[in-house]
Design a protein around this motif. Structure first.
Motif, PDB file in Angstrom:
ATOM      1  N   MET A 132       0.861  -1.182   0.000  1.00  0.00           N
ATOM      2  CA  MET A 132       0.000   0.000   0.000  1.00  0.00           C
ATOM      3  C   MET A 132       0.902   1.239   0.000  1.00  0.00           C
ATOM      4  O   MET A 132       1.880   1.298   0.734  1.00  0.00           O
ATOM      5  CB  MET A 132      -0.900  -0.024   1.241  1.00  0.00           C
ATOM      6  CG  MET A 132      -1.903   1.093   1.285  1.00  0.00           C
ATOM      7  SD  MET A 132      -3.003   1.066   2.749  1.00  0.00           S
ATOM      8  CE  MET A 132      -3.864  -0.475   2.563  1.00  0.00           C
ATOM      9  N   SER A 133       0.557   2.222  -0.810  1.00  0.00           N
ATOM     10  CA  SER A 133       1.355   3.448  -0.882  1.00  0.00           C
ATOM     11  C   SER A 133       1.113   4.330   0.346  1.00  0.00           C
ATOM     12  O   SER A 133       0.140   4.142   1.079  1.00  0.00           O
ATOM     13  CB  SER A 133       0.997   4.233  -2.147  1.00  0.00           C
ATOM     14  OG  SER A 133      -0.285   4.825  -2.021  1.00  0.00           O
ATOM     15  N   VAL A 134       2.005   5.297   0.551  1.00  0.00           N
ATOM     16  CA  VAL A 134       1.847   6.256   1.642  1.00  0.00           C
ATOM     17  C   VAL A 134       0.507   6.961   1.499  1.00  0.00           C
ATOM     18  O   VAL A 134      -0.245   7.108   2.470  1.00  0.00           O
ATOM     19  CB  VAL A 134       3.018   7.272   1.648  1.00  0.00           C
ATOM     20  CG1 VAL A 134       2.728   8.436   2.577  1.00  0.00           C
ATOM     21  CG2 VAL A 134       4.305   6.578   2.035  1.00  0.00           C
ATOM     22  N   ARG A 135       0.206   7.390   0.287  1.00  0.00           N
ATOM     23  CA  ARG A 135      -1.057   8.095   0.019  1.00  0.00           C
ATOM     24  C   ARG A 135      -2.252   7.237   0.433  1.00  0.00           C
ATOM     25  O   ARG A 135      -3.149   7.709   1.118  1.00  0.00           O
ATOM     26  CB  ARG A 135      -1.127   8.461  -1.462  1.00  0.00           C
ATOM     27  CG  ARG A 135      -2.400   9.143  -1.872  1.00  0.00           C
ATOM     28  CD  ARG A 135      -2.425   9.360  -3.394  1.00  0.00           C
ATOM     29  NE  ARG A 135      -3.675   9.915  -3.821  1.00  0.00           N
ATOM     30  CZ  ARG A 135      -3.932  11.209  -3.913  1.00  0.00           C
ATOM     31  NH1 ARG A 135      -3.011  12.089  -3.604  1.00  0.00           N
ATOM     32  NH2 ARG A 135      -5.115  11.625  -4.313  1.00  0.00           N
ATOM     33  N   GLU A 136      -2.250   5.972   0.020  1.00  0.00           N
ATOM     34  CA  GLU A 136      -3.366   5.073   0.343  1.00  0.00           C
ATOM     35  C   GLU A 136      -3.468   4.823   1.847  1.00  0.00           C
ATOM     36  O   GLU A 136      -4.565   4.786   2.398  1.00  0.00           O
ATOM     37  CB  GLU A 136      -3.198   3.740  -0.392  1.00  0.00           C
ATOM     38  CG  GLU A 136      -3.349   3.845  -1.890  1.00  0.00           C
ATOM     39  CD  GLU A 136      -2.896   2.584  -2.611  1.00  0.00           C
ATOM     40  OE1 GLU A 136      -3.460   2.312  -3.677  1.00  0.00           O
ATOM     41  OE2 GLU A 136      -1.994   1.889  -2.113  1.00  0.00           O
ATOM     42  N   GLU A 137      -2.314   4.667   2.478  1.00  0.00           N
ATOM     43  CA  GLU A 137      -2.312   4.389   3.914  1.00  0.00           C
ATOM     44  C   GLU A 137      -2.838   5.582   4.716  1.00  0.00           C
ATOM     45  O   GLU A 137      -3.664   5.416   5.618  1.00  0.00           O
ATOM     46  CB  GLU A 137      -0.889   4.031   4.360  1.00  0.00           C
ATOM     47  CG  GLU A 137      -0.864   3.172   5.576  1.00  0.00           C
ATOM     48  CD  GLU A 137       0.516   2.578   5.834  1.00  0.00           C
ATOM     49  OE1 GLU A 137       0.792   2.325   7.015  1.00  0.00           O
ATOM     50  OE2 GLU A 137       1.298   2.384   4.892  1.00  0.00           O
ATOM     51  N   ILE A 138      -2.380   6.783   4.390  1.00  0.00           N
ATOM     52  CA  ILE A 138      -2.854   7.985   5.082  1.00  0.00           C
ATOM     53  C   ILE A 138      -4.351   8.171   4.809  1.00  0.00           C
ATOM     54  O   ILE A 138      -5.126   8.469   5.727  1.00  0.00           O
ATOM     55  CB  ILE A 138      -2.053   9.235   4.651  1.00  0.00           C
ATOM     56  CG1 ILE A 138      -0.572   9.107   5.034  1.00  0.00           C
ATOM     57  CG2 ILE A 138      -2.681  10.511   5.208  1.00  0.00           C
ATOM     58  CD1 ILE A 138      -0.255   9.174   6.502  1.00  0.00           C
ATOM     59  N   HIS A 139      -4.758   7.977   3.569  1.00  0.00           N
ATOM     60  CA  HIS A 139      -6.175   8.101   3.196  1.00  0.00           C
ATOM     61  C   HIS A 139      -7.024   7.164   4.053  1.00  0.00           C
ATOM     62  O   HIS A 139      -8.034   7.577   4.631  1.00  0.00           O
ATOM     63  CB  HIS A 139      -6.338   7.782   1.705  1.00  0.00           C
ATOM     64  CG  HIS A 139      -7.678   8.069   1.142  1.00  0.00           C
ATOM     65  ND1 HIS A 139      -8.751   7.216   1.304  1.00  0.00           N
ATOM     66  CD2 HIS A 139      -8.145   9.121   0.425  1.00  0.00           C
ATOM     67  CE1 HIS A 139      -9.811   7.726   0.695  1.00  0.00           C
ATOM     68  NE2 HIS A 139      -9.459   8.891   0.153  1.00  0.00           N
ATOM     69  N   GLU A 140      -6.589   5.914   4.150  1.00  0.00           N
ATOM     70  CA  GLU A 140      -7.318   4.906   4.924  1.00  0.00           C
ATOM     71  C   GLU A 140      -7.391   5.287   6.410  1.00  0.00           C
ATOM     72  O   GLU A 140      -8.419   5.100   7.067  1.00  0.00           O
ATOM     73  CB  GLU A 140      -6.623   3.552   4.753  1.00  0.00           C
ATOM     74  CG  GLU A 140      -7.361   2.393   5.361  1.00  0.00           C
ATOM     75  CD  GLU A 140      -6.643   1.092   5.048  1.00  0.00           C
ATOM     76  OE1 GLU A 140      -5.936   0.590   5.943  1.00  0.00           O
ATOM     77  OE2 GLU A 140      -6.796   0.600   3.914  1.00  0.00           O
ATOM     78  N   GLN A 141      -6.298   5.825   6.942  1.00  0.00           N
ATOM     79  CA  GLN A 141      -6.276   6.222   8.349  1.00  0.00           C
ATOM     80  C   GLN A 141      -7.231   7.386   8.620  1.00  0.00           C
ATOM     81  O   GLN A 141      -7.902   7.415   9.664  1.00  0.00           O
ATOM     82  CB  GLN A 141      -4.852   6.597   8.773  1.00  0.00           C
ATOM     83  CG  GLN A 141      -3.932   5.401   8.861  1.00  0.00           C
ATOM     84  CD  GLN A 141      -2.509   5.797   9.178  1.00  0.00           C
ATOM     85  OE1 GLN A 141      -2.266   6.765   9.897  1.00  0.00           O
ATOM     86  NE2 GLN A 141      -1.547   5.058   8.649  1.00  0.00           N
ATOM     87  N   ILE A 142      -7.304   8.329   7.690  1.00  0.00           N
ATOM     88  CA  ILE A 142      -8.228   9.461   7.858  1.00  0.00           C
ATOM     89  C   ILE A 142      -9.666   8.964   7.842  1.00  0.00           C
ATOM     90  O   ILE A 142     -10.477   9.337   8.695  1.00  0.00           O
ATOM     91  CB  ILE A 142      -8.006  10.535   6.772  1.00  0.00           C
ATOM     92  CG1 ILE A 142      -6.623  11.184   6.939  1.00  0.00           C
ATOM     93  CG2 ILE A 142      -9.106  11.603   6.830  1.00  0.00           C
ATOM     94  CD1 ILE A 142      -6.196  12.046   5.756  1.00  0.00           C
ATOM     95  N   VAL A 143      -9.985   8.095   6.880  1.00  0.00           N
ATOM     96  CA  VAL A 143     -11.344   7.540   6.809  1.00  0.00           C
ATOM     97  C   VAL A 143     -11.666   6.806   8.106  1.00  0.00           C
ATOM     98  O   VAL A 143     -12.751   6.975   8.681  1.00  0.00           O
ATOM     99  CB  VAL A 143     -11.498   6.611   5.579  1.00  0.00           C
ATOM    100  CG1 VAL A 143     -12.805   5.841   5.627  1.00  0.00           C
ATOM    101  CG2 VAL A 143     -11.414   7.422   4.282  1.00  0.00           C
ATOM    102  N   GLY A 144     -10.725   6.020   8.609  1.00  0.00           N
ATOM    103  CA  GLY A 144     -10.933   5.291   9.865  1.00  0.00           C
ATOM    104  C   GLY A 144     -11.133   6.219  11.049  1.00  0.00           C
ATOM    105  O   GLY A 144     -11.962   5.953  11.919  1.00  0.00           O
ATOM    106  N   ALA A 145     -10.370   7.306  11.083  1.00  0.00           N
ATOM    107  CA  ALA A 145     -10.480   8.261  12.192  1.00  0.00           C
ATOM    108  C   ALA A 145     -11.840   8.947  12.212  1.00  0.00           C
ATOM    109  O   ALA A 145     -12.312   9.373  13.265  1.00  0.00           O
ATOM    110  CB  ALA A 145      -9.366   9.300  12.115  1.00  0.00           C
TER     111      ALA A 145
END
Length: 79
Positions: free
Chosen positions: A1-14
């Motif tokens: 998973m790319s940095v972009r995808e990982e950060i995106h996923e974390q924001i959605v989760g938050a």
């Protein structure tokens, strides 16, 4: 998973359980588990909600979903 995808996923989760629409930066910070101190990490990249708040403008609001918040933030942060 790319940095972009990982950060995106974390924001959605938050933002899980947040009430939309979110109309202001203050409402966005209030919807996050640690407010402006909420932090997403991927590798060497660290993105705090307060940093994201600096790149958002009034034109970005209202947000209708966690997905739209995350997409806007990763785009504006240049990830």
């Amino acid at each position: 998973m790319s940095v972009r995808e990982e950060i995106h996923e974390q924001i959605v989760g938050a933002l899980e359980g947040a009430k939309f629409p979110i109309k202001t930066p203050e409402e966005l910070f209030d919807a996050l588990p640690d407010g402006a101190n909420t932090t997403c990490r991927s590798g060497d990249v660290v993105l705090k909600a307060s940093d994201a708040g600096e790149v958002l403008t009034s034109d970005d609001f209202p947000f209708e979903s966690a997905e739209s918040v995350a997409t806007t933030i990763v785009n504006k942060a240049g990830l």
